[in-house]
Design an enzyme around this catalytic site. Structure first.
Site, PDB file in Angstrom:
ATOM      1  N   SER A 110       0.863  -1.184   0.000  1.00 21.59           N
ATOM      2  CA  SER A 110       0.000   0.000   0.000  1.00 21.59           C
ATOM      3  C   SER A 110       0.898   1.231   0.000  1.00 21.59           C
ATOM      4  O   SER A 110       1.639   1.471   0.956  1.00 21.59           O
ATOM      5  CB  SER A 110      -0.875   0.013   1.250  1.00 21.59           C
TER       6      SER A 110
ATOM      7  N   HIS B 124      -1.264  -1.514  -4.291  1.00 25.33           N
ATOM      8  CA  HIS B 124      -2.515  -1.110  -3.644  1.00 25.33           C
ATOM      9  C   HIS B 124      -2.515   0.411  -3.444  1.00 25.33           C
ATOM     10  O   HIS B 124      -1.598   0.962  -2.836  1.00 25.33           O
ATOM     11  CB  HIS B 124      -2.633  -1.838  -2.304  1.00 25.33           C
TER      12      HIS B 124
ATOM     13  N   ASP C 235      -4.602   3.620  -1.969  1.00 23.86           N
ATOM     14  CA  ASP C 235      -5.667   4.001  -1.037  1.00 23.86           C
ATOM     15  C   ASP C 235      -6.184   5.391  -1.368  1.00 23.86           C
ATOM     16  O   ASP C 235      -5.477   6.388  -1.228  1.00 23.86           O
ATOM     17  CB  ASP C 235      -5.134   3.960   0.397  1.00 23.86           C
TER      18      ASP C 235
ATOM     19  N   HIS D 140      -8.374   1.129  -3.958  1.00 22.23           N
ATOM     20  CA  HIS D 140      -9.301   0.917  -2.836  1.00 22.23           C
ATOM     21  C   HIS D 140      -9.982   2.257  -2.569  1.00 22.23           C
ATOM     22  O   HIS D 140      -9.366   3.167  -2.019  1.00 22.23           O
ATOM     23  CB  HIS D 140      -8.460   0.421  -1.638  1.00 22.23           C
TER      24      HIS D 140
HETATM   25  C1  DX5 Z   1      -6.156   1.890   5.609  1.00 21.34           C
HETATM   26  C2  DX5 Z   1      -5.716   1.500   4.218  1.00 21.34           C
HETATM   27  C3  DX5 Z   1      -4.604   0.532   4.202  1.00 21.34           C
HETATM   28  C4  DX5 Z   1      -3.335   0.993   4.875  1.00 21.34           C
HETATM   29  C5  DX5 Z   1      -2.731  -0.195   5.529  1.00 21.34           C
HETATM   30  O1  DX5 Z   1      -7.348   2.594   5.528  1.00 21.34           O
HETATM   31  O2  DX5 Z   1      -6.799   0.943   3.502  1.00 21.34           O
HETATM   32  O3  DX5 Z   1      -4.346   0.066   2.885  1.00 21.34           O
HETATM   33  O4  DX5 Z   1      -2.406   1.559   4.015  1.00 21.34           O
HETATM   34  O5  DX5 Z   1      -1.629   0.215   6.266  1.00 21.34           O
HETATM   35  P1  DX5 Z   1      -0.880  -0.756   7.251  1.00 21.34           P
HETATM   36  O6  DX5 Z   1      -0.390  -1.921   6.452  1.00 21.34           O
HETATM   37  O7  DX5 Z   1       0.223   0.085   7.782  1.00 21.34           O
HETATM   38  O8  DX5 Z   1      -1.869  -1.177   8.309  1.00 21.34           O
HETATM   39 ZN    ZN Z   2      -6.372  -0.061   1.517  1.00 20.21          ZN
END
Ligand code: DX5
Ligand code: ZN
Length: 224
Positions: free
Chosen positions: A7, A32, A34, A65
């Site tokens: 992400s 990914h 966000d 996402h």
């Molecule tokens: C949170 C996002 C995630 C985030 C995850 O709302 O959807 O994709 O980046 O981050 P980590 O892996 O640090 O929990």
């Molecule tokens: Zn995400």
């Protein structure tokens, strides 16, 4: 097949192409992205223009996402920008069936996402339409949060529904995927592992992608 989806929320936004290239060298197979609008979640990130630039920077599929209100209004922009996979939240879509149809009609893989409080069984009627289901294992909005342990039972329930219904959608998990949690997440049935801080947090994306993927594959081999 277990895959790791870095992400970029936790990456250095001034050097996204380099960060993605490093994660790819470490074995990442999907990126990914966000997308947050400051309304559906209390944070604001990036949109289709950044996806358009990323499209030129990597050949890996871009998994977008959408943590936004009214995602239908943005989905065509993501298609035009070169997104490959798009997921929308159950909680943000009053006409979820239509939202998923739109993504598919525009030639992208459709995913549905559920927050930690949303019952997995509510998805039964849309499961035949999706390429993947994303189980949030933190409350969406920020990277670096702790994995919610009850997510494991939710992953198992989704895997059970998939086999009962004879479907083949993939199970993605997002939030708190890290060295100390990844084995149990894979053992519960997740195949697409999103990780932000565990990949980019230390500024060693190649090394940390490789290590996390190795741990995930070990767990998958033990489960098989
Ligand atoms: C949170 C996002 C995630 C985030 C995850 O709302 O959807 O994709 O980046 O981050 P980590 O892996 O640090 O929990
Ligand atoms: Zn995400």
């Amino acid at each position: 097949m277990v895959e790791l989806l870095p992400s970029i929320l936790s990456a250095d936004f001034a050097h996204l192409a380099d960060e993605i290239a490093a994660a790819e060298r470490g074995g990442a197979t999907v990126i990914h992205v966000d997308v947050m609008d400051g309304h559906f979640v209390p944070n604001l990130t990036i949109g289709a223009p950044v996806v358009k630039s990323l499209r030129k920077a990597t050949k890996l599929p871009l998994d977008c996402h959408l943590m936004v209100e009214n995602p239908d209004a943005l989905v065509p922009d993501f298609a035009a920008a070169g997104a490959d996979w798009v997921s929308v939240h159950y909680e943000a879509c009053p006409n979820l069936h239509r939202s998923l149809q739109l993504i598919t009609k525009l030639g992208m893989k459709a995913g549905v996402v559920i927050n930690p409080h949303t019952r997995v069984d509510l998805l039964v009627d849309v499961l035949p339409m999706v390429h993947y289901v994303l189980i949030m294992s933190v409350n969406p909005g920020f990277g670096g949060q702790a994995f919610i342990p009850a997510s494991l039972g939710r992953i198992r329930r989704l895997a059970e529904l998939r086999s009962q219904l004879g479907l083949s959608f993939r199970i993605e998990v997002d939030g708190g995927v890290a060295h100390d949690t990844v084995a149990q997440i894979v053992q519960a049935g997740a195949e697409l592992l999103v990780a932000g801080s565990a990949v980019f947090g230390a500024g060693e994306a190649e090394r940390d992608t490789r290590a996390l993927l190795a741990a995930a594959r070990r767990a998958a081999a033990e489960t098989a």
